[in-house]
Design an enzyme around this catalytic site. Structure first.
Site, PDB file in Angstrom:
ATOM      1  N   ARG A 183      -1.201   3.296  -1.377  1.00 44.33           N
ATOM      2  CA  ARG A 183      -0.636   3.500  -2.714  1.00 44.33           C
ATOM      3  C   ARG A 183       0.669   2.718  -2.863  1.00 44.33           C
ATOM      4  NH1 ARG A 183      -0.489   9.706  -0.956  1.00 44.33           N
ATOM      5  NH2 ARG A 183       1.024   9.532   0.718  1.00 44.33           N
ATOM      6  N   ASP A 203      -6.782  -5.330   4.662  1.00 39.89           N
ATOM      7  CA  ASP A 203      -7.072  -3.904   4.812  1.00 39.89           C
ATOM      8  C   ASP A 203      -8.580  -3.759   4.971  1.00 39.89           C
ATOM      9  OD1 ASP A 203      -7.614  -1.140   4.475  1.00 39.89           O
ATOM     10  OD2 ASP A 203      -5.736  -0.884   3.397  1.00 39.89           O
ATOM     11  N   ALA A 261       7.324   0.525   6.225  1.00 41.18           N
ATOM     12  CA  ALA A 261       6.239   1.466   6.525  1.00 41.18           C
ATOM     13  C   ALA A 261       6.573   2.270   7.770  1.00 41.18           C
ATOM     14  CB  ALA A 261       4.923   0.708   6.666  1.00 41.18           C
ATOM     15  N   ARG A 262       6.057   1.848   8.924  1.00 42.26           N
ATOM     16  CA  ARG A 262       6.269   2.556  10.175  1.00 42.26           C
ATOM     17  C   ARG A 262       6.614   1.547  11.263  1.00 42.26           C
ATOM     18  NH1 ARG A 262       7.058   6.570   7.639  1.00 42.26           N
ATOM     19  NH2 ARG A 262       5.612   8.299   7.311  1.00 42.26           N
ATOM     20  N   ASP A 285      13.472  -1.261   7.227  1.00 43.21           N
ATOM     21  CA  ASP A 285      13.953   0.068   6.857  1.00 43.21           C
ATOM     22  C   ASP A 285      13.612   1.096   7.929  1.00 43.21           C
ATOM     23  OD1 ASP A 285      15.121   1.969   4.975  1.00 43.21           O
ATOM     24  OD2 ASP A 285      13.072   2.691   4.623  1.00 43.21           O
ATOM     25  N   GLU A 290      15.552   5.788  16.054  1.00 40.89           N
ATOM     26  CA  GLU A 290      16.335   6.275  14.906  1.00 40.89           C
ATOM     27  C   GLU A 290      17.014   7.590  15.263  1.00 40.89           C
ATOM     28  OE1 GLU A 290      13.973   6.538  11.351  1.00 40.89           O
ATOM     29  OE2 GLU A 290      13.397   4.424  11.399  1.00 40.89           O
ATOM     30  N   HIS A 309      16.315   3.769   6.923  1.00 34.85           N
ATOM     31  CA  HIS A 309      15.117   4.568   6.642  1.00 34.85           C
ATOM     32  C   HIS A 309      15.303   5.443   5.396  1.00 34.85           C
ATOM     33  CE1 HIS A 309      11.374   6.553   8.638  1.00 34.85           C
ATOM     34  NE2 HIS A 309      11.218   6.395   7.330  1.00 34.85           N
ATOM     35  N   LEU A 310      15.506   4.771   4.270  1.00 36.03           N
ATOM     36  CA  LEU A 310      15.693   5.504   3.019  1.00 36.03           C
ATOM     37  C   LEU A 310      14.832   4.955   1.893  1.00 36.03           C
ATOM     38  CD1 LEU A 310      17.515   3.145   1.707  1.00 36.03           C
ATOM     39  CD2 LEU A 310      19.451   4.509   2.448  1.00 36.03           C
ATOM     40  N   GLY A 311      13.735   4.274   2.277  1.00 31.54           N
ATOM     41  CA  GLY A 311      12.886   3.660   1.260  1.00 31.54           C
ATOM     42  C   GLY A 311      12.397   4.629   0.205  1.00 31.54           C
TER      43      GLY A 311
END
Length: 351
Positions: A183, A203, A261-262, A285, A290, A309-311
């Site tokens: 998404r 994908d 993402a990750r 990000d 972390e 990490h605040l996306g």
């Protein structure tokens, strides 16, 4: 990876004998005031008898038991205890779990799925904000902003600062390679296309009839042909380490990598080698370690843009999540299909 369609709701357990069921709201303290506006908070309290407890306090079994007794609905977020048999036994009246964040990997267990308790999550709320940060990163890297900013801040002569990087590019006409038609990935693609960029998507779960099928390519083609590689896939056993040393080496010289993402999808050591050599630029990000330590190796590179990490952590996304929580709780109480329900099968490809 892949598009996620709304799933049908498992038949709700009957709690009609309690018009305002006891509901546990468990949000970390630093996010406690972020999710609900005055209006959404009022609506939630009209639906439920809300009891609040912080996730860290609920790690204690006695505290969890005291709060969970008589509770029909859990509204969870980051740090909530994993719902394994020990916890489920302490919550015999639990009938629905609404996760206010995105990933539920650390929340659910085999025992939870076996119990047949419906669960939904508010991950859709974050897609616009994460996609927007990815677009921000993309624009910044194309314009070589990190390199120019670093040159000026480090005291470089004006003329030297102007040549600290190759000539910038505009996004119009740039070729964007997107890994993951999630998404968030779809939002990002729409934003980039609106600004004139071309897009190619990797994908393996893009199905026939999906409009993105026309833009799909295999991973080697995406990596070797695109100016920007943007990662928007979930973390699953299939995607961990998806971009290793060989894949990163396949990105063309001067390529740009965006990861909101990750971290586990990318070999971080291999990426660091590519970025520190100057061959690639990156905007990140998310990190394997972390919070990022004060002396971390990433902090001093001139060609990397970092955020903590605040996306998905905008005012707007949190408020959207709050409204999703209220709407899903209302649907559950009315016995209506949930719009954001998850199943164990869907979780395998969602992360």
């Amino acid at each position: 990876m892949g598009h996620t369609d709304n799933a049908a709701t498992p038949a709700p357990h009957n709690i009609s004998d309690n018009p305002r069921p006891r509901t546990l709201l468990s949000i970390p303290e630093h996010e406690a005031d972020a999710f609900f506006t005055a209006e959404s908070w009022a609506e939630l309290n009209e639906l439920c008898d809300v009891v609040e407890a912080r996730p860290d306090a609920l790690q204690d079994l006695e505290c969890f038991r005291d709060v969970a007794q008589g509770t029909s609905i859990f509204i969870t977020a980051w740090g909530f205890p994993r719902l394994e048999s020990e916890r489920l036994e302490l919550a015999p009246e639990l009938r629905f779990v609404m996760h206010a964040a995105s990933s539920i990997q650390t929340l659910v267990s085999d025992e939870f799925w076996a119990a047949g308790i419906p669960i939904a999550q508010a991950g859709d709320a974050m897609a616009p904000s994460v996609a927007e940060l990815s677009l921000t990163f993309t624009l910044a890297l194309l314009r070589r902003t990190p390199r120019f900013d670093h040159a000026l801040r480090s005291g470089a002569d004006w003329s030297d600062a102007r040549t600290a990087a190759s000539r910038p590019r505009e996004i119009s006409g740039a070729r964007i390679g997107v890994i993951g038609a999630s998404r968030t990935g779809r939002r990002y693609i729409d934003m980039c296309r609106a600004l004139g960029a071309e897009s190619t998507v990797y994908d393996p779960y893009i199905h026939e009839g999906d409009e993105l099928r026309a833009y799909a390519a295999d991973l080697p083609e995406v990596l070797s042909s695109c100016d920007v590689i943007a990662i928007h896939a979930p973390e699953t056993p299939e995607t961990r380490g998806l971009l290793g040393a060989a894949e990163l080496a396949a990105i063309k010289d001067g390529g740009l990598l965006v990861n909101t993402a990750r971290p586990a999808l990318v070999d971080e050591d291999a990426l660091y080698r590519e970025v520190s050599s100057g061959r690639l630029d990156a905007a990140l990000d998310v990190f394997g370690n972390e919070p990022l330590p004060a002396g971390d190796r990433w902090r001093n590179l001139p060609n990397v843009l970092l955020t903590p990490h605040l996306g998905g952590a905008t005012v707007d996304s949190r408020h959207r999540a709050g409204w999703i929580v209220v709407s899903e709780v209302r649907r559950f109480l009315r016995g209506e299909p949930l719009q954001h329900a998850l199943t164990s099968d869907r979780l395998k490809v969602m992360g």
